[in-house]
Design an enzyme around this catalytic site. Sequence first.
Site, mmCIF file in Angstrom:
data_model
loop_
_atom_site.group_PDB
_atom_site.id
_atom_site.type_symbol
_atom_site.label_atom_id
_atom_site.label_comp_id
_atom_site.label_asym_id
_atom_site.label_seq_id
_atom_site.Cartn_x
_atom_site.Cartn_y
_atom_site.Cartn_z
ATOM 1 N N ASN A 157 -15.419 -12.270 -6.283
ATOM 2 C CA ASN A 157 -13.979 -12.285 -6.035
ATOM 3 C C ASN A 157 -13.378 -13.681 -6.071
ATOM 4 O OD1 ASN A 157 -15.643 -12.370 -3.546
ATOM 5 N ND2 ASN A 157 -13.689 -12.887 -2.611
ATOM 6 N N HIS A 207 -7.060 -1.506 -1.632
ATOM 7 C CA HIS A 207 -5.940 -2.457 -1.679
ATOM 8 C C HIS A 207 -6.071 -3.530 -2.750
ATOM 9 C CE1 HIS A 207 -7.546 -6.020 0.697
ATOM 10 N NE2 HIS A 207 -8.450 -5.121 0.998
ATOM 11 N N THR A 243 -12.506 11.933 11.793
ATOM 12 C CA THR A 243 -11.573 12.885 11.199
ATOM 13 C C THR A 243 -11.109 12.387 9.833
ATOM 14 O OG1 THR A 243 -10.843 13.553 13.391
ATOM 15 C CG2 THR A 243 -9.359 14.067 11.569
ATOM 16 N N CYS A 335 -11.294 -18.951 5.336
ATOM 17 C CA CYS A 335 -10.201 -19.458 6.167
ATOM 18 C C CYS A 335 -10.236 -18.670 7.458
ATOM 19 C CB CYS A 335 -8.869 -19.267 5.470
ATOM 20 S SG CYS A 335 -7.491 -19.806 6.484
#
Length: 394
Positions: A157, A207, A243, A335
């Site tokens: 990444n 995301h 759930t 960070c």
Amino acid sequence: MSFYLDHAATTPLRPSVVDLLTQSLLTQGNASSVHSFGQKARQVVEQAREDIAAAVHADRNEVIFTSGGTESDNLAIQGLFSSRNPIGGVARPIIVSAATEHHAVLEPIEWLAAKKNAQVHWLKTGSDGRINLEELEELLSSKAEEVALISLMWVNNETGVVQDIPAVAELASRFNVPVHSDAVAALGHIKVDFATSGLAAMSITGHKLGGPVGQGALLVSRKTKLDPIFHGGGHERGMRPGTLDPAGSSALALAVKSAVAELDQSIQLWTDLNLRLVQGVITAVPEVKVVAVDLELGTARVPNIVNFIFPGCAGDSLLFLLDAKGVAVSNGSACTAGVTSASHVLLAMGYSQHDSSACVRISLGHTSTQQDIDAFLAHLPEAHERAKSAGFTV
Ligand SMILES: Cc1ncc(COP(=O)(O)O)c(C=O)c1O
């Protein structure tokens, strides 16, 4: 005007996902209930499971929903380590990985070493960020019986470097060692085919694809046994109790489906932007180092991530100066609580402490345009001059 060049941190929600999420939040009923409300909720979850399976070429039963990449990595690593070391000692103490991994992989491994008597073999990475298959073969030839698992990310990444995961899995299969891969930065950015990858487990998250934060999955092959890390109901083949979330699962599925369907088009766009970006930066700052630039774009390096080292500048100075001009980039380094440090990935690739603190990561996504690149290139010379005169604070 603001320009977002930090899609590898998180990418904006797709409007279609927002619509679906808003709609499906109204789904009533617990997907484990037997009444018709429950059955409807279950149908939504199972459709999402099927869609994700189709997009990554897996069986629907191989999709285990989680809260994202971090949980998927923890579940894979801790779950495999536990299932490969049943009660009564640590027969297979070795975990094989690399120091260039994301913290979501490094930290569960370090935790297992500190608390559960795991031993870690960190594979060396070359200056291009890739591991050496010969080193892995040598290790497995002498110690395969003691190896619990291998965990190696598909795409890094911070640098965009692609690891040859199918080759790793093929090699490991000869020694019956399961391989997990963090494919968080790979899915939607290169072709990812779980069925032919040979992987035992693979982590994904929503995301980075235009889906919601907090929605991910671990793909677990039908042949793989993995112990849960949470204990509760028997959901998700007994691997991940809790759930089920119809709205979140369907939003994740739509993001995955959309990113995979657009892949060829996205690669074309990112490749064009990448070439414009790299050329522009080299022209503006000739002393720049482009990480892993010798690797072939598209196969050994994804086009949506470029890591630049600006010698003599602190990466965070550049980041703040560009941010003041409305250009959001990342320095790709750890960070914690506002304290930045040298990139552990670049350090592992053999870069100096200074170079590893002098990096800026540009990452592209589904909303990226040429204007984003041009804005970065327009503000870079001044930001670079100022960051260079400020020098290093590390
Ligand atoms: C390669 C990689 N793995 C794992 C994660 C963690 O994923 P999540 O934020 O969904 O927990 C990230 C997120 O930054 C990542 O880039």
